[in-house]
Design a protein around this motif. Structure first.
Motif, PDB file in Angstrom:
ATOM      1  N   VAL A  80       0.850  -1.193   0.000  1.00  0.00           N
ATOM      2  CA  VAL A  80       0.000   0.000   0.000  1.00  0.00           C
ATOM      3  C   VAL A  80       0.882   1.238   0.000  1.00  0.00           C
ATOM      4  CG1 VAL A  80      -1.750   1.299   1.268  1.00  0.00           C
ATOM      5  CG2 VAL A  80      -1.798  -1.196   1.304  1.00  0.00           C
ATOM      6  N   ARG A  81       0.543   2.195  -0.827  1.00  0.00           N
ATOM      7  CA  ARG A  81       1.158   3.524  -0.783  1.00  0.00           C
ATOM      8  C   ARG A  81       0.112   4.481  -0.243  1.00  0.00           C
ATOM      9  NH1 ARG A  81       4.972   6.174  -5.164  1.00  0.00           N
ATOM     10  NH2 ARG A  81       6.385   5.098  -3.795  1.00  0.00           N
ATOM     11  N   MET A  82       0.356   4.960   0.983  1.00  0.00           N
ATOM     12  CA  MET A  82      -0.569   5.883   1.631  1.00  0.00           C
ATOM     13  C   MET A  82      -0.081   7.314   1.407  1.00  0.00           C
ATOM     14  SD  MET A  82      -2.973   4.034   2.875  1.00  0.00           S
ATOM     15  CE  MET A  82      -3.847   5.093   3.995  1.00  0.00           C
ATOM     16  N   ARG A 102      -3.251   5.310  -2.347  1.00  0.00           N
ATOM     17  CA  ARG A 102      -3.127   5.707  -3.754  1.00  0.00           C
ATOM     18  C   ARG A 102      -3.916   4.736  -4.624  1.00  0.00           C
ATOM     19  NH1 ARG A 102       2.375   7.754  -5.812  1.00  0.00           N
ATOM     20  NH2 ARG A 102       1.490   9.627  -4.915  1.00  0.00           N
ATOM     21  N   ASP A 103      -4.586   5.259  -5.607  1.00  0.00           N
ATOM     22  CA  ASP A 103      -5.393   4.507  -6.571  1.00  0.00           C
ATOM     23  C   ASP A 103      -6.712   4.000  -5.994  1.00  0.00           C
ATOM     24  OD1 ASP A 103      -3.398   4.934  -8.512  1.00  0.00           O
ATOM     25  OD2 ASP A 103      -2.356   3.098  -7.919  1.00  0.00           O
ATOM     26  N   TYR A 104      -7.100   4.480  -4.834  1.00  0.00           N
ATOM     27  CA  TYR A 104      -8.392   4.125  -4.248  1.00  0.00           C
ATOM     28  C   TYR A 104      -9.128   5.403  -3.876  1.00  0.00           C
ATOM     29  CZ  TYR A 104      -6.653  -0.621  -3.949  1.00  0.00           C
ATOM     30  OH  TYR A 104      -6.141  -1.854  -4.272  1.00  0.00           O
ATOM     31  N   LYS A 105     -10.443   5.334  -3.776  1.00  0.00           N
ATOM     32  CA  LYS A 105     -11.236   6.527  -3.496  1.00  0.00           C
ATOM     33  C   LYS A 105     -11.473   6.762  -2.012  1.00  0.00           C
ATOM     34  CE  LYS A 105     -13.480   6.501  -7.913  1.00  0.00           C
ATOM     35  NZ  LYS A 105     -13.950   7.581  -8.667  1.00  0.00           N
ATOM     36  N   ASN A 106     -11.308   5.729  -1.194  1.00  0.00           N
ATOM     37  CA  ASN A 106     -11.587   5.906   0.234  1.00  0.00           C
ATOM     38  C   ASN A 106     -10.462   6.671   0.924  1.00  0.00           C
ATOM     39  OD1 ASN A 106      -9.951   3.595  -0.198  1.00  0.00           O
ATOM     40  ND2 ASN A 106     -10.434   2.849   1.837  1.00  0.00           N
ATOM     41  N   SER A 107     -10.770   7.185   2.101  1.00  0.00           N
ATOM     42  CA  SER A 107      -9.767   7.905   2.883  1.00  0.00           C
ATOM     43  C   SER A 107     -10.080   7.738   4.363  1.00  0.00           C
ATOM     44  CB  SER A 107      -9.706   9.376   2.503  1.00  0.00           C
ATOM     45  OG  SER A 107     -10.916  10.014   2.837  1.00  0.00           O
ATOM     46  N   PHE A 108      -9.113   8.066   5.184  1.00  0.00           N
ATOM     47  CA  PHE A 108      -9.234   7.998   6.629  1.00  0.00           C
ATOM     48  C   PHE A 108      -8.816   9.352   7.177  1.00  0.00           C
ATOM     49  CE2 PHE A 108      -7.798   4.062   4.756  1.00  0.00           C
ATOM     50  CZ  PHE A 108      -8.738   3.143   5.197  1.00  0.00           C
TER      51      PHE A 108
END
Length: 117
Positions: A80-82, A102-108
């Motif tokens: 994972v690249r955060m 990176r490359d995903y739409k979710n976030s924290f």
């Protein structure tokens, strides 16, 4: 006049010790420079105790905003690249950090407060 170096210790509420958002972040930056350092438990784990390089993307009378990247492995073994962004509001010492894979739409994201040292 010499540029001032600032250290921030930011504490985040309602987070897990082993999550993408960690309970504490340390930032060090110098006015007039875009390079900064960030250290938190995840960064320390990934970098053998050393801080990561961050970019100071905003620094004015109201706020300081930092961006940095952490390459790691998730609990399921996936690489994972955060991508992180954190903003410190100088007027009230409030702090918010956001982590996006990176490359995903979710976030924290989580909020907290900082102390200048």
């Amino acid at each position: 006049m010499a540029a001032e170096t600032t250290t921030l210790v930011c504490k985040v509420s309602n987070t897990k010790e082993k999550g993408w958002i960690t309970p504490e972040y340390h930032f060090r930056y110098t006015d007039g420079k875009i390079d900064a350092l960030v250290l938190d438990p995840l960064t320390a784990y990934v970098n053998d105790g050393e801080p990561s390089q961050a970019k100071l993307v905003a620094n004015n009378d109201r706020r300081a905003t930092f961006d940095w990247v952490v390459d790691t492995v998730s609990g399921s073994g996936q690489t994972v690249r955060m991508v992180y962004s954190a903003t410190y509001k100088k007027t009230n010492d409030k702090f918010k950090v956001v982590a996006r894979p990176r490359d995903y739409k979710n976030s924290f994201s989580r909020s907290g407060t900082c102390e200048r040292r």
